[in-house]
Design an enzyme around this catalytic site. Structure first.
Site, short mmCIF file in Angstrom:
data_model
loop_
_atom_site.label_atom_id
_atom_site.label_comp_id
_atom_site.label_asym_id
_atom_site.label_seq_id
_atom_site.Cartn_x
_atom_site.Cartn_y
_atom_site.Cartn_z
N GLY A 216 0.83 -1.19 0.00
CA GLY A 216 0.00 0.00 0.00
C GLY A 216 0.86 1.23 0.00
O GLY A 216 2.08 1.15 -0.12
N GLY A 217 0.21 2.38 0.13
CA GLY A 217 0.94 3.64 0.10
C GLY A 217 1.95 3.74 1.23
O GLY A 217 3.01 4.33 1.08
N PHE A 218 1.65 3.15 2.38
CA PHE A 218 2.54 3.32 3.53
C PHE A 218 3.51 2.17 3.70
O PHE A 218 4.41 2.25 4.50
CB PHE A 218 1.72 3.49 4.81
CG PHE A 218 0.95 4.77 4.83
CD1 PHE A 218 1.63 5.97 4.79
CD2 PHE A 218 -0.42 4.77 4.87
CE1 PHE A 218 0.94 7.17 4.80
CE2 PHE A 218 -1.11 5.97 4.88
CZ PHE A 218 -0.44 7.17 4.84
N GLY A 219 3.31 1.07 3.04
CA GLY A 219 4.25 -0.01 3.22
C GLY A 219 3.71 -1.35 2.77
O GLY A 219 2.64 -1.44 2.17
N ARG A 220 4.48 -2.41 3.08
CA ARG A 220 4.12 -3.75 2.66
C ARG A 220 3.43 -4.50 3.80
O ARG A 220 3.78 -4.32 4.95
CB ARG A 220 5.38 -4.53 2.29
CG ARG A 220 6.02 -4.00 1.05
CD ARG A 220 7.43 -4.48 0.90
NE ARG A 220 7.91 -3.99 -0.38
CZ ARG A 220 7.85 -4.70 -1.50
NH1 ARG A 220 7.41 -5.95 -1.48
NH2 ARG A 220 8.22 -4.19 -2.65
N VAL A 221 2.50 -5.37 3.44
CA VAL A 221 1.79 -6.14 4.46
C VAL A 221 2.08 -7.62 4.24
O VAL A 221 1.94 -8.13 3.12
CB VAL A 221 0.27 -5.91 4.37
CG1 VAL A 221 -0.43 -6.59 5.53
CG2 VAL A 221 -0.04 -4.44 4.36
N ASP B 122 -7.63 8.47 6.96
CA ASP B 122 -7.39 7.85 5.64
C ASP B 122 -8.49 6.85 5.30
O ASP B 122 -8.22 5.70 4.99
CB ASP B 122 -6.00 7.21 5.61
CG ASP B 122 -5.43 7.12 4.19
OD1 ASP B 122 -6.08 7.65 3.26
OD2 ASP B 122 -4.37 6.51 4.00
#
Ligand SMILES: *[C@@H]1O[C@H](CO)[C@@H](O)[C@H](O)[C@H]1NC(C)=O
Ligand SMILES: *[C@@H]1O[C@H](CO)[C@@H](O)[C@H](O)[C@H]1NC(C)=O
Ligand SMILES: *[C@@H]1O[C@H](CO)[C@@H](O)[C@H](O)[C@H]1NC(C)=O
Ligand SMILES: *[C@@H]1O[C@H](CO)[C@@H](O)[C@H](O)[C@H]1NC(C)=O
Length: 670
Positions: A365-370, A481
């Site tokens: 995602g925009g903020f990082g990996r999951v 968000d």
């Protein structure tokens, strides 16, 4: 300093160019950097002092750039009869700001003109306009690198490479990837991440075969091309054709660069000397003004000095990196204890996710990996989100929020189990959700099978969650968000809101020099941009956009849609003005024969969405009012389309501006 030598080089080059002219066979050129190149530039294109061809620089929106070899070439009908072949290779790089919203294109072009004056930016790639696209009289062939999937032109994937003949509907296309001779498989790549790529185009005139081969910078040419297609170039182009590049951007700021280029008619294009290519802007300063001419002693002295400089800088970088390594590896700051909140050990999360193995990746995602994981101690399934955290600003507030959110309990909120910090990274541990996020189900499939009944239930669930955050708990929590990709679905398809307050960290740290506001483009309330203060009202705005997304089955901004449909809010408003608001509804909904499609409910949700995403904060309802309307305990105030403030895309599109504010501020019982 470079003037005399540079001028001399230019004159020599020009003489060579002129002597060879556009006669046909055996003509070629090679530019390892463009200092000495005499290109025909238009639009924003320019050559920087270190020889970098900057087609579009400094993250600009709605721009066009062209750079062509100044002399037209004869690429058909060789003087001795047979069809001509040609070959070219170049190194290019593309950068865009928003990780999940691409908006640009770059193309290698054979064109009858060297400036294409009527072409449009954005999805038209600086090659065509609305009327000329698809017309044979263009006499134009392009190899496009497009970072956006545009259904209008039958684009196949978000980032793709395609061969275009007089049209943006590619005759052949493939997702951006390269053939790895080591694994014997195609590896996909992210085109617009700022990494340079090398590309080879080889045209065999006898067989009319056009091969396009992509590879990351520095790797040898792969043995298998990415695209290989029969295109009879002689049938398309004119006798004299210009060769060069075109780049364009749309709603999203982006840049594109070419580092080096070689071209040969009837032969193999000379290989580029990768060590001579200019660097991309960030490090450009270091190797600027590399001396090429003059005495023998000077270059050696400068080279030695440069090597010393590089070693020193390298040493400092290594020192700083190591220091950070130790500083962030295990330190728990004092203030963390005061907030509580469960802190996981890094080792535990490392084991849970099998060392953050790519196969465990759930999404980016925009903020990082999951990553998906199973906690070794309890055996519980979790989702671990790795967030890049470059500065510690905003972190304290964020950890405080993590701690408090960790105590939130609501059936429509994804439970945050705890966190962990390490070396410029923050790891958040959530309970694992069975299904993908809502955006995947809504947009990523050719036709979404979510029925209206399911969608309405998800909407109500998310509304309940936001209401709980705003009013139902001991303190007011702003989500910051809200959007379809932050709504996860559990085993019973209940909508559950995730990803709290992450944007908070980005509010403070931020990217200096840009006016970036944390949140996601398309969901950001206007007052958040001007006053930079998140509130329950900005959450309601984003919730309104979310309602429209769910009912219309479309993302809030589609940079490459036809102009009227680019901004979802505006499109729904236009439909309403025409007295046909239901035209904006996801066509899949009416086709589903589930029987739970209720036109009145859909219409109510659309109008409520517009009311919530009103530009005037005072006119938006509270989540309490929203809940009552959704539950049928209150009716929507009587509205007309003119009561809603509007955002209008000015034709043909460069700026997004607000043109009117509603005359009457609505009364919704406040
Ligand atoms: C570049 O090439 C064009 C076309 O051949 C020519 O008209 C122009 O004078 C050249 N400019 C320079 C600076 O060499
Ligand atoms: C589109 O481009 C063609 C040339 O390619 C030009 O003749 C025409 O006027 C342009 N149309 C518009 C609407 O700009
Ligand atoms: C390509 O088109 C030209 C002109 O129409 C024709 O002479 C030639 O045979 C074609 N080449 C192939 C390989 O089909
Ligand atoms: C490439 O450029 C470097 C530096 O200018 C030079 O030392 C090297 O010999 C060149 N390599 C080739 C294959 O020309």
């Amino acid at each position: 300093m470079e003037s005399v030598a540079g001028l001399l080089a230019r004159v020599v080059l020009l003489l060579i160019l002129l002597s060879k002219q556009a006669a046909g066979s055996d003509y070629g050129f090679v530019y390892n950097g463009f200092q000495a190149a005499n290109l025909s530039l238009s639009g924003t294109a320019r050559v920087s002092s270190n020889g970098l061809l900057q087609l579009i620089d400094q993250m600009e929106k709605y721009k066009i750039a062209h750079a062509f070899h100044p002399i037209p070439l004869r690429l058909k009908n060789s003087p001795h009869g047979g069809a001509l072949s040609f070959s070219t290779c170049f190194v290019f790089a593309m950068v865009d700001e928003f990780l999940d919203l691409y908006g640009q294109g770059f193309a290698f072009v054979l064109s009858p003109s060297d400036d294409l004056p009527h072409a449009l930016p954005a999805q038209y790639l600086g090659l065509f306009n609305v009327t000329s696209v698809g017309d044979e009289s263009n006499h134009l062939i392009a190899v496009e690198f497009d970072t956006f999937q545009n259904p209008q032109f039958g684009d196949i994937a978000g980032t793709h490479v395609g061969i275009d003949v007089n049209d943006l509907r590619s005759v052949s296309a493939s997702p951006a990837s390269y053939f790895s001779d080591m694994t014997r498989e195609f590896q996909s790549v992210r085109l617009a991440g700022g990494e340079p790529f090398q590309l080879w185009i080889d045209y065999d005139g006898a067989g009319a075969r056009l091969d396009v081969t992509l590879s990351p910078f520095g790797l040898p040419k792969p043995s298998v091309p990415l695209l290989s297609s029969v295109v009879n170039v002689s049938k398309v182009i004119l006798d004299h054709t210009y060769v060069g590049f075109s780049a364009s951007t749309g709603l999203v700021p982006a840049s594109s660069y070419v580092l080096g280029w070689s071209f040969a008619v009837d032969g193999q294009a000379q290989a580029l000397n990768l060590s001579q290519l200019p660097s991309l802007p960030i490090t450009a300063e270091l190797i600027r003004k590399r001396p090429k001419f003059g005495g023998v002693g000077l270059p050696i002295i400068i080279a030695v000095a440069l090597i010393f400089l590089l070693i020193t800088i390298g040493g400092v970088v290594v020192f700083l990196v190591r220091r950070n390594w130790f500083r962030y590896a295990e330190v728990v700051e004092d203030w963390e204890a005061e907030y509580g909140g469960h802190r996981f050990e890094y080792k535990e999360l490392f084991l849970a996710t099998k060392g953050f193995k790519p196969s465990e990746l759930l999404g980016v995602g925009g903020f990082g990996r999951v990553y998906k994981g199973t906690l070794p101690t309890s055996g519980a399934d979790v989702a671990v989100k790795k967030v890049r955290q470059e500065s510690s600003q905003g972190l304290r507030e964020f950890v405080a929020e993590v701690a408090s959110v960790g105590r939130l309990r609501h059936r429509n909120i994804v439970k945050l189990l705890g966190y962990c910090r390490r070396r410029g990274e923050l790891l958040l541990v959530y309970e694992h959700m069975r299904h993908a996020s809502l955006d995947k189900l809504l947009f990523d499939q050719p036709r979404s099978r979510l029925s209206w009944g399911q969608r309405f239930r998800i909407i109500k669930g998310v509304a309940a969650a936001v209401f709980y955050l705003h009013e139902g708990w001991e303190q007011v929590v702003i989500h910051r968000d809200i959007k379809a990709s932050n709504v996860l679905l559990d085993a019973e398809f209940n909508g559950r809101l995730g990803d709290f307050g992450l944007s908070r960290m980005y509010d403070h740290g931020g990217h200096p020099g840009t006016t970036r506001v944390a949140g996601t483009l398309g969901y950001i309330a206007p007052e958040l941009v001007t006053a930079r203060k998140a509130s329950t009202g900005t959450d309601v705005f984003a919730f309104g956009v979310f309602l429209l997304e769910v009912a219309c089955g479309r993302r809030p901004i589609q940079p490459k849609a036809e102009p009227a449909k680019v901004a979802l809010v505006e499109w729904v408003l236009q439909c309403w003005r025409r007295g046909a608001i239901l035209e904006a509804v996801d066509p899949n909904l009416q086709q589903l024969q589930g029987g739970d499609y209720v036109a009145e409910e859909v219409e109510m949700v659309l109008k409520l969405g517009l009311l919530c995403s009103n530009l005037v904060p005072m006119a938006r309802p509270t989540m309490r009012q929203v809940m009552r309307i959704l539950d049928g305990d209150a009716t929507l105030p009587v509205l007309s389309a003119n009561d809603i403030g509007e955002v209008v895309m000015a034709e043909p599109g460069p700026t997004l501006e607000r043109v009117s504010v509603p005359e009457s501020v609505l009364s919704t019982g406040r």
